[in-house]
Design an enzyme around this catalytic site. Structure first.
Site: not given
Lengths: 359, 359
Positions: A121, A143, A185, A225, A235, A239, A243, A246, A250, A262
């Site tokens: 956990r 993330k 980026e 960031k 998010e 946030r 994206n 993206h 993506h 990417h």
């Protein structure tokens, strides 16, 4: 050394950006961890360069180190690697008081972060991102993820590290294509922030110009960031701005089937989303060429590869960013002026159609 | 209806305890969820009894329901079931705005909770525990988990639900052995709390006596557990008290290889830990017999099965509760007076040896 402090609801930690910080890793880690077992998770590309240095640094600082190496590449963000790493932790009797140190690019950071978040956990985690993309992007924000056949990053967690150590000196071992990828980026962040940060990109007229500017560009990107993540850890609001580029990115990345990195896919996504919103009258046309110029300076692709519009739309409908029946887009009305724009999933095909008709 | 409010750092939610609450599930769920897809995760034991009722209730309230059934039994807390459920969610295009409702005992709650916590980095979760053990124990506290061959609950997350609905009426369909098992967990809570709660157990002189008292016993147990969890969400301090009886219990359960239910193993663990601490002079001998009497009243086992002491110790050394080189035990100096007691892992065998010499 640049220190960026991140405070989330569950944790407070520092991002340390310093040339040759890897050579001081032992000292840096002892400031947040007491003596323990440490699993250094790395991959077959990064391990040969830095696993020994990291092991020596940590061992000298009193940690018991075990290096776990996964194959380099996106394919390692898989259930089988998660299980393999967890079995290794369990076999080595890792307890809740031990830790995982992710030494690698985005793939290693995402995978090792996810493993750390679910083993018993959650055990302690330190991120040592080694690619420019991971340094500016995936090591900040907590993330973690693995991929499913149906899409990237569909399984994962939000899990904050105890420390992020960024050493811009190790970027010299990166191939130019990966440097350019990470720079894409940085362009994204600068376009969202605007001001001096955006202006500073005009000095980057080639891939070779990235390295000397890297410490400042990384610091500016990470600081931005971190601000956004602190305001919106899970998010649900601001946030989502991260994206930018993206949504198309993506989908293009997935459909390119490994041919696009990417950051390259995001570069295409950035330019195409500007073009799309310009076509809909929501952004000035000049923005598209401005962004395109910055990305092309380092050789990044900005045009859509020859893929069927329907395929792009189909992939988008399965995007994690779909909330209920709408997909939230990010666009700029000017550099430094981002906005969220939800579009109903059922209208996506029509709305996107304009992209192919204008490009 | 008893409403227990739980506030954690990341979420605030209610636990609703009411006879026949399952027949009002649609109304209860609409208070926390807007219209969405809901995956009702259940198992082959519980599904035939309640999946239709739950589906009808949710459908009438405007939700789009998909029932996902796993085989009953601890074996379902596995990687393969996690992957199967996640593939089903992905195939059904579940988005971040959809939800998972766990309808079952502890296995379903742990498994479905874990899946909800990692699918798209976490989607909404409601717990509807159907066994007495799950009602008093595993639905409160946000622990989710699956098992590894090396131990129970070695992979999982802390993930809070949006709502917990407890219907004591459905306990009538439980076999007596499972009622007794859940009652063992109630005895554990009452022994930690003491006072009126502990006194109220004297009325439970048989399994049949559990049912009419269930609403009050569940409410008292859940209220206690919620208090502890609120004070220590991630089990770094007070929450460890809830592990009373579990240190020996977990080991015995694992070594019994399916012959003992979790609550039965904990019953043994409760009595044996009292005996062990009495042998070391840290607890009165009378406490062992007091606890034993309450557990034996409903036919719970309290004596160690014939297993090798070394095997028990070996399993304990791999316990999640091992922090660094020590295992933290929970013992009572009197009913209502719990304490934490760390023992060095290297001393475990000697320390535990007394257990076999006195029993």
């Amino acid at each position: 050394m640049t220190n960026i402090e991140v405070k989330t609801r569950v944790k407070q930690y520092q991002i340390k950006i310093m040339i040759n910080s890897l050579h001081h890793l032992g000292t840096l880690v002892t400031k947040v961890w007491c003596a323990r077992q440490v699993a250094v998770v790395t991959d077959t590309n990064v391990g040969p360069y830095y696993a020994k240095l990291v092991t020596d640094e940590l061992t000298a600082a009193g940690f018991k180190v075990r290096v776990m190496t996964v194959p380099a590449g996106e394919e390692s963000k898989s259930w089988s690697q998660v299980q393999s790493l967890i079995n290794q932790l369990s076999a080595a009797h890792f307890s809740r008081s031990d830790g995982v140190l992710a030494l690698g690019g985005g793939v290693v950071g995402d995978l090792a972060g996810f493993v750390a978040s679910i083993y018993m956990r959650g055990i302690a985690l330190i991120q040592v991102p080694t690619s420019l993309l991971a340094q500016v992007d995936s090591s900040v924000g907590g993330k973690t993820a693995i991929d499913l056949p149906t899409g990237k990053n569909l399984v994962g967690s939000f899990y904050q590290p105890d420390l992020v150590v960024i050493d811009p000196a190790i970027l010299v071992t990166l191939p130019p294509r990966m440097l350019a990828e990470g720079y894409g980026e940085i362009v994204k962040c600068a376009a969202l922030v605007g001001g001096d940060f955006w202006q500073s990109l005009h000095q980057i007229t080639s891939v070779a110009a990235i390295l000397p500017a890297a410490p400042d560009l990384i610091a500016a990107s990470v600081a931005f960031k971190a601000r956004v993540v602190m305001a919106d850890e899970h998010e649900q609001g601001q946030r989502q701005l991260l994206n930018f580029g993206h949504t198309i990115g993506h989908a293009v990345e997935l459909l390119a089937d490994g041919q696009l990195m990417h950051g390259e896919a995001v570069a295409i996504g950035l330019v195409q989303v500007c073009r799309l919103f310009a076509a809909h009258g929501l952004a000035p046309t000049s923005l598209t060429s401005t962004l395109k110029a910055r990305l092309m300076a380092v050789g990044l692709p900005t045009e859509l590869p020859p893929i069927a519009p329907q395929a792009v739309v189909a992939v988008m409908q399965h995007d994690k960013k779909v909330h209920g029946a709408a997909l939230t887009w990010v666009y700029l009305s000017a550099v430094g002026q981002p906005h969220l724009y939800p579009i109903a999933v059922k209208d996506l095909a029509t709305w996107m159609g304009d992209l192919w008709s204008v490009s």
